[in-house]
Design an enzyme around this catalytic site. Structure first.
Site, mmCIF file in Angstrom:
data_model
loop_
_atom_site.group_PDB
_atom_site.id
_atom_site.type_symbol
_atom_site.label_atom_id
_atom_site.label_comp_id
_atom_site.label_asym_id
_atom_site.label_seq_id
_atom_site.Cartn_x
_atom_site.Cartn_y
_atom_site.Cartn_z
ATOM 1 N N LEU A 11 -19.812 -50.051 -76.184
ATOM 2 C CA LEU A 11 -18.843 -50.680 -77.075
ATOM 3 C C LEU A 11 -17.803 -51.423 -76.238
ATOM 4 C CD1 LEU A 11 -18.568 -50.754 -80.187
ATOM 5 C CD2 LEU A 11 -16.962 -48.864 -80.024
ATOM 6 N N GLY A 15 -20.326 -55.277 -77.399
ATOM 7 C CA GLY A 15 -20.620 -54.224 -78.364
ATOM 8 C C GLY A 15 -19.638 -54.222 -79.526
ATOM 9 N N ALA A 16 -18.357 -54.401 -79.212
ATOM 10 C CA ALA A 16 -17.343 -54.399 -80.273
ATOM 11 C C ALA A 16 -17.541 -55.582 -81.213
ATOM 12 C CB ALA A 16 -15.940 -54.423 -79.656
ATOM 13 N N VAL A 132 -30.598 -63.376 -71.387
ATOM 14 C CA VAL A 132 -30.606 -64.623 -70.631
ATOM 15 C C VAL A 132 -29.878 -65.709 -71.425
ATOM 16 C CG1 VAL A 132 -32.015 -66.355 -69.471
ATOM 17 C CG2 VAL A 132 -32.892 -64.029 -69.724
ATOM 18 N N ILE A 136 -27.346 -69.020 -76.038
ATOM 19 C CA ILE A 136 -28.426 -70.011 -76.095
ATOM 20 C C ILE A 136 -29.725 -69.299 -76.455
ATOM 21 C CG2 ILE A 136 -29.703 -71.738 -74.783
ATOM 22 C CD1 ILE A 136 -27.310 -71.845 -72.848
ATOM 23 N N GLU A 190 -15.684 -61.572 -62.245
ATOM 24 C CA GLU A 190 -15.240 -60.178 -62.199
ATOM 25 C C GLU A 190 -14.524 -59.895 -60.884
ATOM 26 O OE1 GLU A 190 -18.073 -57.294 -63.546
ATOM 27 O OE2 GLU A 190 -19.236 -58.842 -64.566
ATOM 28 N N ASP A 201 -27.841 -62.161 -60.109
ATOM 29 C CA ASP A 201 -27.856 -62.254 -61.571
ATOM 30 C C ASP A 201 -28.783 -63.386 -62.028
ATOM 31 O OD1 ASP A 201 -26.381 -61.740 -64.305
ATOM 32 O OD2 ASP A 201 -26.293 -63.908 -63.980
ATOM 33 N N LYS A 205 -32.425 -63.210 -64.249
ATOM 34 C CA LYS A 205 -32.727 -64.003 -65.444
ATOM 35 C C LYS A 205 -33.964 -64.868 -65.233
ATOM 36 C CE LYS A 205 -27.866 -63.969 -66.842
ATOM 37 N NZ LYS A 205 -26.560 -64.628 -66.603
#
EC number: 1.1.1.3
Lengths: 435, 435
Positions: A11, A15-16, A132, A136, A190, A201, A205
């Site tokens: 969450l 998630g929220a 991914v 989009i 981050e 990353d 993908k």
């Protein structure tokens, strides 16, 4: 009709947003799902943390695996990220006969074969649009909309953090470190950006997209990767001077009998071409297929809203029953599939941008050109600026070249030889050109 | 498993490409369909015309309605185009309990309600990816990939002929007539291009997309349309000077309580923005949805290969059973749906490009500016070039303005008043700006 019960794992911001939109009974999600959908269980790390959501306290749990296996839950939506406990929870859900929606690219890229084998055993679907390209709908585009195509090539911008940093470096002449700090300040990077900026990353993908478009059992470790963390702002400026923008691209290209080319690297894209104009945190995927030709899709590659759009689209697919049919038709991550044949550098041909640091004395350009020529690399254009007033007699000066099309193997050998010349300060810079 | 039998209506360039790819037993179409697919019947106009296809003569028929109703045919693929006999054949197919794949935009735009009512009565699906955007999977993107979104706006380039002509006019300074002749020579425009260049084709496609994105029962007649056939090359050059490209856009925008804005018109798009960079015969669709934000998809909007990609994608959807689920979930062209509430010019606000032909004498700019001001239209920039040596004392000279945001109703009234001034040669030119 019975309502559909969701078990939501995670969450955070995505998630929220998913929870909020599932609870909106009058929105397009409710209309398109065609059935009542309830959040039965939500797995969180801290039950007491306020999230601005009016969830009854007995809906919250701190045990994602228990939520995944709970008989009262019909569909599991995994938005925790990371490998564990996400992997165990997804496997528990599938074994308990539930469909799974996930946005977890690392999990799929590393454990796709295991998850899809479990899904096949239980006759369930794993939907992963959110993994991914954020909002989009690239999985749906490649897997369904363009399903009748034989894909030949793909070039994609899949990491919004990197694209934001590269856009800032190009626009404002910032160094990589300055642009990264700016991205962190604005929430586009981050605190620990390693997995974004080193290309991991993007490779995750690409592994998923290559699996989908080429039916190849690609894992991240097969993909040669170079990040943006070693890029120098000088190369972005020289590229601009030559009419190019530097983008971190995920590239997959089918070379027929020679095999599949896979790579993640900063590459030069001609200004004015669609990928070059994708700026800021956006993502874009260009595919070339037969018979469709070239297609581009772009949009927001991250963020709560876009990713929630993808997750809820998957949820509709699962609820109306489409996801199960798609899973069967696509037959992703087939068991005992051989790894793809990867093509060797001699089969990959393209133009290259080169930057050498050379001693500022007569004959250097000639000797570099000679080495390139010996390795079948011919020069298309050269930039060497007069160092002018800043000229320190012994400081190395930059020499920039754009080559004609050459094989990667020849370029490897040529650069290797050039970096051993006494008049060159290694390592020389080399970036491919995406034509 | 029984093979699936196709009845193909029409064997033009798209039909022949579809036939060729269906016959390719080892291609991605065969793999993804997961069942053997056979061309059982093909309706053509002339049975004796050679098409480079090895079709047995008893497969060919000159009666599309008989093919559509033939009990040996499972799925009907309609690629004849035009209203009749396509409409009767599609209705015959649906009444005989067959699913239909069509690429016929005029048929859907004009008779969508009738066809979808027939499909619902027989529990069948009508799939129509090929009707809009050629190979671009826009129907699948809006209807499935982005299904969880509330669409707010859409701006699209949907006619390759017009985009090719506008690109030539912008690049080479050609007049409309010259650019049209060039497009005809190169096969990008038909001998009679009327329905393309007057905006009718774009309005057909917008009616379908608006139905899909906004659930509104839009027919072509509701859409105010302006083509490119009256565009003057001077306006394309002035737009370029101001930093804009002129594109024929299909626009749909939800103004909430004020209603839905629909239009087809040449509009100014800022250079460097994604739609501005779509050149030649390509198509592109930009949508804005909540929660996904802005998304763009572009590719080849016409031609045998791209359209065949869309038709075969639909055929896979029908064969694996997804199309039936999508039809139910989307509930397109619902019976007895009220027409959409269309918003009035006073509710639509935007910037405008204006060009006046004025008498070259003192005070004219002032009087025009005064009229604009009286109607709440304020001026952002002005171009008036010194006519220089070509100056003929009594010849009207061009005056170009870009306005700030104003309501359409105010602009209507202002232009009306300006065109009545003695110092202005009407009609003045006005093009909207798509921001």
């Amino acid at each position: 009709m019975q309502p559909v019960s969701i078990g939501l794992l995670g969450l955070g911001t995505v998630g929220a947003e998913v929870a909020r939109l599932v609870e909106d009974r009058n929105g397009p999600f409710a209309t398109r799902a065609g059935r009542e959908v309830v959040l039965k269980k939500v797995a969180v790390r801290d039950r007491l943390k306020s999230r601005g959501l009016a969830l009854p306290i007995d809906v919250l749990s701190t045990d994602p695996i228990a939520v995944a296996a709970d008989p009262a839950v019909d569909i599991v939506v995994e938005l925790m990220g990371g490998i564990e406990p996400a992997r165990t929870a997804v496997l528990a859900a599938l074994e308990a006969g539930k469909d799974v929606v996930t946005a977890n690219k690392a999990l799929l890229a590393e454990h796709g074969a295991e998850l899809f084998a479990a899904a096949r055993r239980s006759g369930r679907a794993v939907a992963f649009e959110g993994a991914v390209g954020g909002g989009i709908p690239i999985i749906n585009t490649i897997g369904v909309g363009l399903a009748a195509n034989r894909f030949k090539a793909m070039a994609a911008i899949l990491n919004g953090t990197c694209n934001f940093i590269l856009s800032s470096m190009a626009r404002s002449g910032l160094s990589y470190a300055e642009a990264l700090r700016q991205a962190q300040r604005l929430g586009y990077a981050e605190a620990d950006p390693t997995l974004d900026v080193d290309g991991t990353d993007t490779a995750h993908k690409l592994a998923i997209l290559a699996q989908l478009a080429f039916g190849a059992s690609v894992t991240t470790s097969m993909i040669p990767k170079q990040g943006i963390d070693t890029l120098q702002s000088a190369d972005i400026q020289y590229a601009a001077e030559l009419g190019y923008t530097v983008k971190l691209l995920a590239v997959a290209r089918d070379h027929g009998d020679a095999g599949l080319e896979l790579r993640v690297a900063p590459r030069l894209v001609r200004k004015g071409s669609p990928l070059a104009e994708v700026s800021g945190p956006d993502n874009a995927i260009r595919t070339v297929g037969d018979p469709v030709g070239s297609t581009l899709i772009s949009g927001q590659g991250a963020g709560a809203g876009p990713t929630a759009s993808a997750v809820l689209g998957d949820l509709i697919d699962v609820i109306v029953g489409r996801a199960a049919l798609t899973a069967r038709s696509l037959a992703l991550w087939p068991e005992a599939a051989p790894p793809p044949r990867l093509c060797s550098p001699k089969d990959v041909r393209g133009r290259a941008y080169l930057r050498f640091s050379i001693a500022d004395r007569p004959g250097v350009l000639g000797s570099i050109a000679q080495v390139l020529g010996r390795h079948n690399v011919s020069i298309a254009s050269v930039i060497q600026h007069d160092p002018g007033e800043d000229d320190q007699p012994d400081a190395p000066v930059p020499l920039v070249m754009m080559t004609h099309v050459a094989s990667e193997a020849d370029l490897d050998a040529a650069l290797d030889a050039i970096d051993r010349l006494l008049v060159v300060s290694p390592p020389s810079v080399r970036l491919g050109v995406e034509d």
